[in-house]
Design a protein around this motif. Structure first.
Motif, short mmCIF file in Angstrom:
data_model
loop_
_atom_site.label_atom_id
_atom_site.label_comp_id
_atom_site.label_asym_id
_atom_site.label_seq_id
_atom_site.Cartn_x
_atom_site.Cartn_y
_atom_site.Cartn_z
N UNK A 28 25.90 21.44 79.73
CA UNK A 28 25.03 21.98 80.79
C UNK A 28 25.59 23.29 81.34
N UNK A 29 26.90 23.32 81.56
CA UNK A 29 27.54 24.53 82.09
C UNK A 29 27.37 25.70 81.12
N UNK A 30 27.59 25.45 79.84
CA UNK A 30 27.48 26.51 78.84
C UNK A 30 26.02 26.98 78.74
N UNK A 31 25.08 26.05 78.77
CA UNK A 31 23.66 26.44 78.71
C UNK A 31 23.23 27.21 79.96
N UNK A 32 23.82 26.90 81.09
CA UNK A 32 23.47 27.57 82.34
C UNK A 32 23.95 29.02 82.36
N UNK A 33 25.24 29.23 82.04
CA UNK A 33 25.79 30.59 82.16
C UNK A 33 25.91 31.32 80.83
N UNK A 34 25.66 30.62 79.71
CA UNK A 34 25.69 31.19 78.35
C UNK A 34 27.05 31.78 77.98
N UNK A 35 28.11 31.26 78.61
CA UNK A 35 29.47 31.65 78.28
C UNK A 35 30.15 30.54 77.49
N UNK A 36 31.05 30.92 76.61
CA UNK A 36 31.84 29.95 75.84
C UNK A 36 32.80 29.24 76.78
N UNK A 37 32.96 27.95 76.59
CA UNK A 37 33.91 27.15 77.38
C UNK A 37 35.00 26.67 76.43
N UNK A 38 36.25 26.91 76.79
CA UNK A 38 37.38 26.46 75.99
C UNK A 38 38.37 25.75 76.90
N UNK A 39 38.86 24.59 76.46
CA UNK A 39 39.84 23.84 77.23
C UNK A 39 40.60 22.91 76.28
#
Length: 184
Positions: A28-39
């Protein structure tokens, strides 16, 4: 833990090996801001993984979901931990040495160099017996015999010789290093 019947199911309904990791929230977070998430995430069996969630773009440049990549990085994390511990041991002010059961010195940190006076280069050519006062050699043999039998040896107060011939009172703590099969 994906199985063929998982195709088409909501991401939040899927069983994972990562307790406490909410893949649906990450998506949801990635779809909302269209930024890659890495952790980095830890699996239930204690293995570290790198998680990367990126927006999925079709050839028409339309966002049609996310791509989730999970990569095992446990060996890299372990190597980093070992590197940090090695740095701590190398730079410690306490004398830390590694030797074999024949007394050959295999490692010698900066603390040992300061305390005893020999450089690491010099110490690696030596036998630990050169640092032990002659009347303490039997104490050393008894100590080693216990270690070879797998017995635990408590820290002892003893003496060691310095390069310039002084006797130092030291507390000696020993940890037996073992190979992959558990042998000393």
């Amino acid at each position: 833990k994906l199985i063929p019947t998982d195709i088409g199911r909501p991401l939040g309904d899927l069983a994972t090996s990562f307790p406490g990791v909410d893949f649906a929230e990450y998506a949801k977070k990635v779809l909302k801001d269209l930024n890659t998430l890495e952790t980095e995430i830890l699996s239930g069996d204690g293995i570290w993984h790198a998680l990367k969630v990126i927006p999925y773009r079709t050839s028409e440049n339309v966002i049609a979901g996310v791509v989730v990549t999970v990569v095992d990085i446990h060996k890299v994390k372990q190597a980093d931990k070992i590197r940090r511990l090695a740095t701590i041991l190398e730079d410690a002010n306490d004398a830390i040495t590694v030797r074999d059961f024949k007394g050959r010195i295999l490692a010698w940190n900066k603390g040992a160099a300061k305390m005893y006076g020999w450089t690491e280069f010099e110490a690696l050519k030596m036998n630990i017996k050169e640092l032990i006062p002659k009347e303490r050699l039997n104490e050393e043999k008894a100590f080693l015999d216990k270690l070879k039998k797998g017995e635990t040896v408590r820290a002892i107060k003893t003496q060691r010789m310095t390069r310039d011939g002084r006797r130092l009172d030291v507390w000696l703590t020993v940890t037996v290093l073992t190979d992959e099969s558990g042998q000393p």
